[in-house]
Design an enzyme around this catalytic site. Sequence first.
Site, mmCIF file in Angstrom:
data_model
loop_
_atom_site.group_PDB
_atom_site.id
_atom_site.type_symbol
_atom_site.label_atom_id
_atom_site.label_comp_id
_atom_site.label_asym_id
_atom_site.label_seq_id
_atom_site.Cartn_x
_atom_site.Cartn_y
_atom_site.Cartn_z
ATOM 1 N N GLY A 84 -23.328 4.317 -4.041
ATOM 2 C CA GLY A 84 -22.311 4.956 -4.882
ATOM 3 C C GLY A 84 -21.870 3.979 -5.954
ATOM 4 C CG ASN A 85 -18.181 4.536 -8.045
ATOM 5 O OD1 ASN A 85 -18.855 5.022 -8.946
ATOM 6 N ND2 ASN A 85 -17.124 5.141 -7.541
ATOM 7 C CB VAL A 86 -19.415 -0.814 -4.451
ATOM 8 C CG1 VAL A 86 -19.732 -2.256 -4.093
ATOM 9 C CG2 VAL A 86 -17.927 -0.666 -4.771
ATOM 10 C CE LYS A 109 -4.490 0.945 0.434
ATOM 11 N NZ LYS A 109 -5.628 0.190 -0.131
HETATM 12 P P1 NAD Z 1 -18.439 5.852 -3.514
HETATM 13 O O1 NAD Z 1 -17.864 7.071 -2.928
HETATM 14 O O2 NAD Z 1 -18.702 5.785 -4.978
HETATM 15 O O3 NAD Z 1 -19.859 5.535 -2.806
HETATM 16 C C1 NAD Z 1 -20.072 5.663 -1.440
HETATM 17 C C2 NAD Z 1 -21.533 6.048 -1.233
HETATM 18 O O4 NAD Z 1 -21.787 6.060 0.169
HETATM 19 C C3 NAD Z 1 -21.887 7.442 -1.759
HETATM 20 O O5 NAD Z 1 -23.103 7.399 -2.462
HETATM 21 C C4 NAD Z 1 -21.988 8.284 -0.489
HETATM 22 O O6 NAD Z 1 -22.922 9.338 -0.592
HETATM 23 C C5 NAD Z 1 -22.475 7.235 0.506
HETATM 24 N N1 NAD Z 1 -22.189 7.552 1.902
HETATM 25 C C6 NAD Z 1 -21.080 8.141 2.419
HETATM 26 N N2 NAD Z 1 -21.199 8.238 3.762
HETATM 27 C C7 NAD Z 1 -22.397 7.712 4.083
HETATM 28 C C8 NAD Z 1 -23.101 7.533 5.301
HETATM 29 N N3 NAD Z 1 -22.589 7.932 6.468
HETATM 30 N N4 NAD Z 1 -24.313 6.921 5.272
HETATM 31 C C9 NAD Z 1 -24.864 6.536 4.108
HETATM 32 N N5 NAD Z 1 -24.245 6.686 2.911
HETATM 33 C C10 NAD Z 1 -23.047 7.271 2.910
HETATM 34 O O7 NAD Z 1 -17.495 4.651 -3.032
HETATM 35 P P2 NAD Z 1 -17.384 3.175 -3.632
HETATM 36 O O8 NAD Z 1 -16.292 3.115 -4.619
HETATM 37 O O9 NAD Z 1 -18.759 2.694 -4.007
HETATM 38 O O10 NAD Z 1 -16.861 2.394 -2.352
HETATM 39 C C11 NAD Z 1 -17.748 2.112 -1.290
HETATM 40 C C12 NAD Z 1 -17.025 1.287 -0.239
HETATM 41 O O11 NAD Z 1 -16.548 0.068 -0.811
HETATM 42 C C13 NAD Z 1 -15.799 1.950 0.387
HETATM 43 O O12 NAD Z 1 -15.706 1.547 1.728
HETATM 44 C C14 NAD Z 1 -14.644 1.364 -0.415
HETATM 45 O O13 NAD Z 1 -13.434 1.383 0.323
HETATM 46 C C15 NAD Z 1 -15.142 -0.053 -0.610
HETATM 47 N N6 NAD Z 1 -14.552 -0.745 -1.758
HETATM 48 C C16 NAD Z 1 -14.730 -0.260 -2.999
HETATM 49 C C17 NAD Z 1 -14.186 -0.942 -4.098
HETATM 50 C C18 NAD Z 1 -14.415 -0.458 -5.499
HETATM 51 O O14 NAD Z 1 -14.182 -1.242 -6.426
HETATM 52 N N7 NAD Z 1 -14.873 0.760 -5.707
HETATM 53 C C19 NAD Z 1 -13.452 -2.118 -3.895
HETATM 54 C C20 NAD Z 1 -13.297 -2.603 -2.599
HETATM 55 C C21 NAD Z 1 -13.858 -1.908 -1.534
#
Ligand code: NAD
Length: 354
Positions: free
Chosen positions: A181-183, A80
């Site tokens: 969000g994304n996931v 990392k």
């Molecule tokens: P993102 O920023 O696209 O989406 C996060 C969503 O959560 C947003 O819509 C945001 O408004 C919402 N959010 C933030 N705080 C909040 C709260 N207190 N209550 C309710 N909703 C809230 O992020 P992402 O890429 O979708 O990642 C989400 C999680 O998954 C993170 O913890 C990330 O580390 C983990 N993750 C993501 C990936 C990936 O491929 N993107 C891979 C492994 C792990």
Amino acid sequence: MQPFEEMARLGHEQVVLCRNDDVKLRAIIAVHDTTLGPSLGGCRLYDYASEADALRDVLRLSRGMTYKAAVAGLDLGGGKAVIIGDPSIKSEALFRAFGRHVQALGGRYITAEDMNTNVEDMNYIRRETAFVTGTGMHYQGSGDPSPVTAWGVFHGIRACLEVVYGSSDVAGKKVAIQGVGNVGFHLARFLHESGARLVYSDINHRNIKKAMELYGGEVVEGDDFFKSDCDVLAPCAIGGIVNKNTIPMIRAPIIAGGANNVLEDEEADSQRLGQSSITYAPDYVINAGGLMSVHAELRGHPHEKAMSDAENVFNTVKRVLHKAQAEGVSTITASNRLAEERIEAVARLSRLRV
Ligand code: NAD
């Protein structure tokens, strides 16, 4: 913190401090374990309160990557990087300078996106080193990994349903997603297409609206997410949300989502979940799809390979849950043991002269 003592305690091989005053780069790269392959892990840009905080974070996160890759069955080690700085001040030069430090490690560490870094930043790093993933199409990169992550989470949820209810069928099951969000958004799609009923919680109302329009469902606010009368809680937003305050509110028998570091206190909270008979799919096991996506990119495999690897999260989550039951331990301990067993088995192979 005594850095060498901490490295020894967590099992790190190498930690590198990187600086370039011209571009105000201060970064730390941590290589945790390369038994299974080159270390890979994202590059986080964050305004840490202190250098000690940055070091603590990079040591913890890089170790987590070793376990994640090991359980996912990938030939990758854990690493990392953190860049200490204000995420609103980014520049080409900053990422290129960081890329030169990555290059200097000769492939022992491969970088990727993480908090506050994106495809554009990876493209800058790519100009200085090939040891970077998650670049754009221009570099034949795999781009946004979140659909693959969500696909893995979807199959991890199916595995939990099978262990808890005796059937992996998602149809008719109610899943509450925190963070669309994304996931979370892609997860909502896969669940909707399989006939699940959806509940959303998100501080961003535009994201909820988009999901509601496409996939229907209900909306809950704040703590009502935890109290939701559903089959699965799928945290897909932030870490630390499952803790001593929220566990007593949880009515769902399963917690399985894409967010990292879901448990605030791994040991104490997994015990609390066990006492409440709540099945928890360890975060780094169920959300490994993103890592599978960049692994496929590294190996020159097509996107379909990443998707089929992510489908296999079903078997891995089942293995973890069964091991936890058989050994009378938490699912986190079971998955940590699986990772350590694989690393030790592969390490022993080096005794075999060829
Ligand atoms: P993102 O920023 O696209 O989406 C996060 C969503 O959560 C947003 O819509 C945001 O408004 C919402 N959010 C933030 N705080 C909040 C709260 N207190 N209550 C309710 N909703 C809230 O992020 P992402 O890429 O979708 O990642 C989400 C999680 O998954 C993170 O913890 C990330 O580390 C983990 N993750 C993501 C990936 C990936 O491929 N993107 C891979 C492994 C792990």
